[in-house]
Design an enzyme around this catalytic site. Structure first.
Site, PDB file in Angstrom:
ATOM      1  N   LYS A   1       0.906   4.075  -2.976  1.00 19.43           N
ATOM      2  CA  LYS A   1       0.545   5.469  -2.711  1.00 19.43           C
ATOM      3  C   LYS A   1       1.723   6.412  -2.942  1.00 19.43           C
ATOM      4  CE  LYS A   1      -3.794   4.891  -1.676  1.00 19.43           C
ATOM      5  NZ  LYS A   1      -4.878   5.456  -2.518  1.00 19.43           N
TER       6      LYS A   1
ATOM      7  N   TYR B   1       0.834  -1.207   0.000  1.00 18.37           N
ATOM      8  CA  TYR B   1       0.000   0.000   0.000  1.00 18.37           C
ATOM      9  C   TYR B   1       0.866   1.254   0.000  1.00 18.37           C
ATOM     10  CZ  TYR B   1      -4.217   2.710   1.153  1.00 18.37           C
ATOM     11  OH  TYR B   1      -5.280   3.587   1.130  1.00 18.37           O
TER      12      TYR B   1
ATOM     13  N   ALA C   1       3.954   1.545  -1.128  1.00 20.10           N
ATOM     14  CA  ALA C   1       4.610   1.679  -2.426  1.00 20.10           C
ATOM     15  C   ALA C   1       3.643   2.232  -3.472  1.00 20.10           C
ATOM     16  CB  ALA C   1       5.161   0.330  -2.869  1.00 20.10           C
TER      17      ALA C   1
END
Length: 241
Positions: free
Chosen positions: A149, A145, A147
């Site tokens: 975002k 998550y 990485a």
């Protein structure tokens, strides 16, 4: 009276996306909602909402959905990328399948959405990506998550520069820890640790994030901006490094 706008909101059937839809329609705008599942609750202004079954992780499904939106509305003024999926796990535990799912929805889906809508947007239009604090500050167990975002932040920056000559704005809104279906799975120590790091001492509400999204959509000279709406969470993480 301000002319009504046409919106497209991915992940609009729940959470922050749904709150954006409700606030946009409350002011008289029309909204196309991309979601894999229908909204579980009735819309406040159902006559201003068009639900389109779309999987943004599937490029063909997404392209068909975008075609339908332009057939129905003719044009788009605001595109909000709020769709997201979370699969927790540290790097030694997270499966490759879960990594691919998170990257495919949160990052590749945003890329495909922008690639499909950008050529059809007019000057003055806005694209708003919904990021996450973990894209800027590390949190154990959020490798996929975080990485995705972080990549969404980079995508926003590049698109802002590429589309600025056409007067299309691209910005990133960063929610903090918000009460949604996604965060409801967090309990016990993990939740307590996050709450302890929030200077305002509470979780956020989807409606509070939606207010910021609507404000960013209406800001004619804002592009490439990162707008944190997190109760001070990013500042707290930064000060404790």
């Amino acid at each position: 009276m301000t002319e009504a706008k046409n919106w497209l909101v991915t992940g609009g059937s729940r959470g922050i996306g749904r709150a954006v839809v409700e606030q946009a329609t409350a002011r008289g705008d029309r909204v196309a909602v991309f979601a894999r599942k229908p909204a579980s609750a009735q819309w406040t202004h159902p006559d201003r909402v068009v639900e389109i079954h779309t999987d943004i992780a599937d490029p063909d499904s997404l392209a068909r959905g975008v075609d339908i939106v332009f057939e129905r509305f003719g044009s788009l003024d605001v595109v909000v990328n709020a769709a997201g999926v979370h699969r927790g796990g540290r790097i030694g535990d997270l499966s490759r399948a879960h990594w691919d799912e998170v990257i495919g929805t949160n990052l590749s889906g945003a890329f495909e959405l922008a690639r499909n809508v950008a050529p059809r947007l007019d000057a003055g239009s806005a694209i708003i990506n919904v990021g996450a604090v973990v894209g800027f500050r590390g949190f154990p167990g959020d490798v996929a998550y975080g990485a995705a975002k972080a990549g969404l932040h980079g995508l926003t920056q590049v698109l802002a520069v590429e589309l600025a000559p056409r007067q299309i704005r691209v910005n990133l809104v960063i929610p903090g820890f918000v009460d949604t279906d996604m965060t409801s799975a967090l309990t016990g120590r993990a939740r307590e640790r996050i709450l302890a790091a929030i200077p305002m001492g509470r979780t956020g509400l989807p409606e509070e994030i939606a207010q910021v999204v609507v404000g960013v959509a209406d800001s004619p000279y804002m592009t490439g901006s990162v707008v944190a709406t997190d109760g001070g969470l990013m500042s707290s993480f930064s000060s404790r490094r």
